[in-house]
Design an enzyme around this catalytic site. Structure first.
Site, PDB file in Angstrom:
ATOM      1  N   CYS A   1     -59.867 -69.856  55.004  1.00 17.10           N
ATOM      2  CA  CYS A   1     -61.230 -69.751  54.482  1.00 17.10           C
ATOM      3  C   CYS A   1     -61.263 -68.852  53.249  1.00 17.10           C
ATOM      4  O   CYS A   1     -61.045 -67.646  53.342  1.00 17.10           O
ATOM      5  CB  CYS A   1     -62.114 -69.199  55.599  1.00 17.10           C
ATOM      6  SG  CYS A   1     -63.705 -68.575  55.092  1.00 17.10           S
TER       7      CYS A   1
ATOM      8  N   CYS B   1     -63.672 -65.946  53.367  1.00 19.20           N
ATOM      9  CA  CYS B   1     -63.179 -64.932  54.316  1.00 19.20           C
ATOM     10  C   CYS B   1     -62.242 -63.958  53.617  1.00 19.20           C
ATOM     11  O   CYS B   1     -62.227 -62.766  53.926  1.00 19.20           O
ATOM     12  CB  CYS B   1     -62.442 -65.583  55.485  1.00 19.20           C
ATOM     13  SG  CYS B   1     -63.442 -66.702  56.473  1.00 19.20           S
TER      14      CYS B   1
END
Length: 167
Positions: A61, A64
């Site tokens: 991600c 993230c």
């Protein structure tokens, strides 16, 4: 895109469309039990009477990757003020999550759950990665953030201050 990434996206999509436990602001945060990378048990209920930030993340991600250093910084700033972060990783391979964490300049000192079987995400409504829940001292969900941009940092700080100042 690797098979691992495709598999993770399929699992994530499954949770989005089959989630019957959708959580909303004001509702009690569902309790969960997970284990960290050292196989130690972590329970949400162990953080009763604290402000808790629950963050769902994965190594694949991109947002993230931007958010995790900020979470480390946030934890360092507020950890002595009745605040805790629980980061829940949903990677299928432990090595992917550990590799991600090794690349961080400052390592997280907060509880990190590796949820390889994705048992915790069905309890929460996830529409994007990362998804972050701010839980008040009473155990209720107070704020939900979907995704992450640098512009969210100020909002996180303001919300956290509100929660920490509540009785």
């Amino acid at each position: 895109m690797t098979k691992q990434n495709i598999f993770s996206i399929l699992i994530f999509t499954f949770f989005i469309f089959t989630n019957s436990f959708a959580q909303k602001v004001g509702e009690k945060a569902p309790n969960f039990i997970g284990t960290n990378f050292e196989e130690q048990e972590i329970k949400l209920e162990d953080f009763k009477d604290k402000v808790v930030l629950i963050d769902f993340w994965a190594s694949w991600c991109s947002p993230c990757r931007k958010e995790m250093p900020f979470l480390v910084e946030l934890h360092e700033k507020f950890k002595d003020k009745n605040f805790e972060i629980i980061a829940i990783n949903i990677d299928q391979k432990e090595s992917k999550a550990k590799s991600f964490l090794k690349k961080l300049e400052t390592k997280p000192s907060f509880p990190m759950i590796w949820d390889k079987d994705s048992k915790i995400p069905p309890k929460y409504e996830l529409e994007t990665m990362p998804t972050t829940y701010l839980i008040g001292k009473n155990g209720n969900i107070r704020f939900i953030h979907k995704g992450f941009k640098d512009s969210y940092k100020e909002e996180f700080l303001k919300e956290l201050e509100v929660l920490l100042n509540e009785k």
